[in-house]
Design a protein around this motif. Structure first.
Motif, mmCIF file in Angstrom:
data_model
loop_
_atom_site.group_PDB
_atom_site.id
_atom_site.type_symbol
_atom_site.label_atom_id
_atom_site.label_comp_id
_atom_site.label_asym_id
_atom_site.label_seq_id
_atom_site.Cartn_x
_atom_site.Cartn_y
_atom_site.Cartn_z
ATOM 1 N N ALA A 28 0.840 -1.208 0.000
ATOM 2 C CA ALA A 28 0.000 0.000 0.000
ATOM 3 C C ALA A 28 0.871 1.253 0.000
ATOM 4 C CB ALA A 28 -0.928 -0.003 1.213
ATOM 5 N N PHE A 33 -3.625 -0.786 -4.434
ATOM 6 C CA PHE A 33 -4.943 -0.761 -3.784
ATOM 7 C C PHE A 33 -5.158 -2.137 -3.142
ATOM 8 C CE2 PHE A 33 -6.582 2.372 -7.255
ATOM 9 C CZ PHE A 33 -5.730 3.343 -6.765
ATOM 10 N N THR A 52 -5.219 3.179 5.549
ATOM 11 C CA THR A 52 -5.927 4.375 5.081
ATOM 12 C C THR A 52 -5.416 5.612 5.822
ATOM 13 O OG1 THR A 52 -7.835 2.965 4.697
ATOM 14 C CG2 THR A 52 -8.229 5.327 4.634
ATOM 15 N N GLY A 56 -2.739 5.432 2.432
ATOM 16 C CA GLY A 56 -2.887 4.407 1.405
ATOM 17 C C GLY A 56 -4.344 4.086 1.143
ATOM 18 N N ARG A 57 -4.555 3.131 0.252
ATOM 19 C CA ARG A 57 -5.920 2.727 -0.079
ATOM 20 C C ARG A 57 -6.112 1.254 0.260
ATOM 21 N NH1 ARG A 57 -9.032 4.100 -5.712
ATOM 22 N NH2 ARG A 57 -10.963 3.033 -5.133
ATOM 23 N N TYR A 82 -12.378 -2.022 -7.060
ATOM 24 C CA TYR A 82 -11.201 -1.553 -7.810
ATOM 25 C C TYR A 82 -11.274 -1.868 -9.312
ATOM 26 C CZ TYR A 82 -9.198 -1.395 -3.047
ATOM 27 O OH TYR A 82 -8.944 -1.148 -1.720
#
Ligand code: NAD
Length: 262
Positions: A28, A33, A52, A56-57, A82
């Motif tokens: 990440a 993702f 998060t 990050g995702r 995604y």
């Protein structure tokens, strides 16, 4: 930041803690993702939130890798979030300490179910998705030094990890024509909660007398002079998830600080 995994949709199973969590954090941080998949939903949520918060995702997804419907749900949720699935790390696993003569059929089934059947199911479902979206992709399995060498009192665990190495080779042959790379990592002695289970088993079975003794005994054979941290897996995980490994498939890489030299 490695451009080659930026924006890649990556599932890591067993990412609620330990090696999976460390790999998810590292990937990440490089802009991938993440789907943090684990049967422990609270842990999965915690890891996703931490990623998060760090910018990050990530999303959390409950999964039991022994159940095909649950694995399908995980892949569906990934594609919904995604748009595609680029990489899956089949990392979820369990361990159990039992002297060879005492292993029951139930012990065998339990360990093989998660470690071997779980990898089979998730590989099948991930590959189907990758083929449906036009081919290409990476499947990375967590095997072990126990997938290269048999140890007592971990025979059933070793059998399950040899199975992971075999599945890695067979899947590499099956999916090469779809440009899907299938590789495995073989960690050595990594300081995670799994070792609490193994260590306790050694004590309960009367094989060692105190906590951490089995861990220390195994770790004393590491050429690099220390046991592994989960973070030690991140560099190779990043490489295997990226285009840098596009011409490599069917391999099981030792990341054990030099325990098993093959
Ligand atoms: P861990 O016990 O800390 O983490 C394993 C995770 O997998 C947990 O979060 C658990 O909830 C999850 N899990 C277990 N069964 C599941 C299932 N059916 N469905 C979904 N999730 C499930 O262990 P770890 O040390 O981080 O191990 C990760 C992987 O690395 C395992 O495959 C393990 O066999 C392998 N490995 C570990 C070591 C080591 O020394 N720790 C060495 C070699 C290989």
């Amino acid at each position: 930041m490695s451009e080659s995994i930026k924006g890649r949709a990556i599932i890591v199973t067993g990412a609620g803690r330990g090696i999976g969590a460390a790999m998810a954090h590292g990937l990440a941080a490089d802009g991938a993702f993440l789907v943090i998949a684990d049967r422990d939903e609270a842990n999965a949520r915690g890891v996703a939130e931490a990623i998060t918060e760090a910018g990050g995702r990530a999303m959390a997804q409950p999964v039991d890798v022994t159940q095909r419907a649950s694995v399908r749900e995980m892949i569906k949720a990934t594609v919904t979030a995604y748009d595609r699935l680029d990489v899956i790390f089949n990392n979820a696993g369990i361990a159990q300490t039992r002297p060879f003569l005492n292993i029951t059929e139930e012990d065998w089934d339990q360990v093989m179910d998660v470690n071997a059947k779980g990898v089979l199911i998730a590989t099948q479902e991930a590959a189907r998705q990758m083929i449906d979206q036009g081919g290409g992709g990476k499947i990375i399995n967590t095997a072990s030094i126990a997938g290269k060498q048999g140890y007592d009192p971990l025979a059933h665990y070793c059998a399950s990890k040899f199975a992971v190495v075999a599945l890695t080779q067979a899947a590499a042959r099956a999916f090469g024509k779809h440009r899907i790379n299938v590789n495995a990592i073989c960690p050595g002695v990594v300081a995670t909660d799994m070792w609490k289970v193994i260590d306790k088993g050694f004590v309960d079975e009367g094989l060692t007398t105190k906590e951490n003794e089995a861990f220390d005994n195994f770790a004393s054979t590491v050429l690099m002079g220390r046991p592994s941290r989960p973070e030690d897996m991140v560099g190779v995980a990043r490489f295997l998830a990226s285009s840098a490994s596009d011409y490599m498939t069917g391999q099981s890489l030792m990341i054990d600080g030099g325990m098993v030299l093959v």
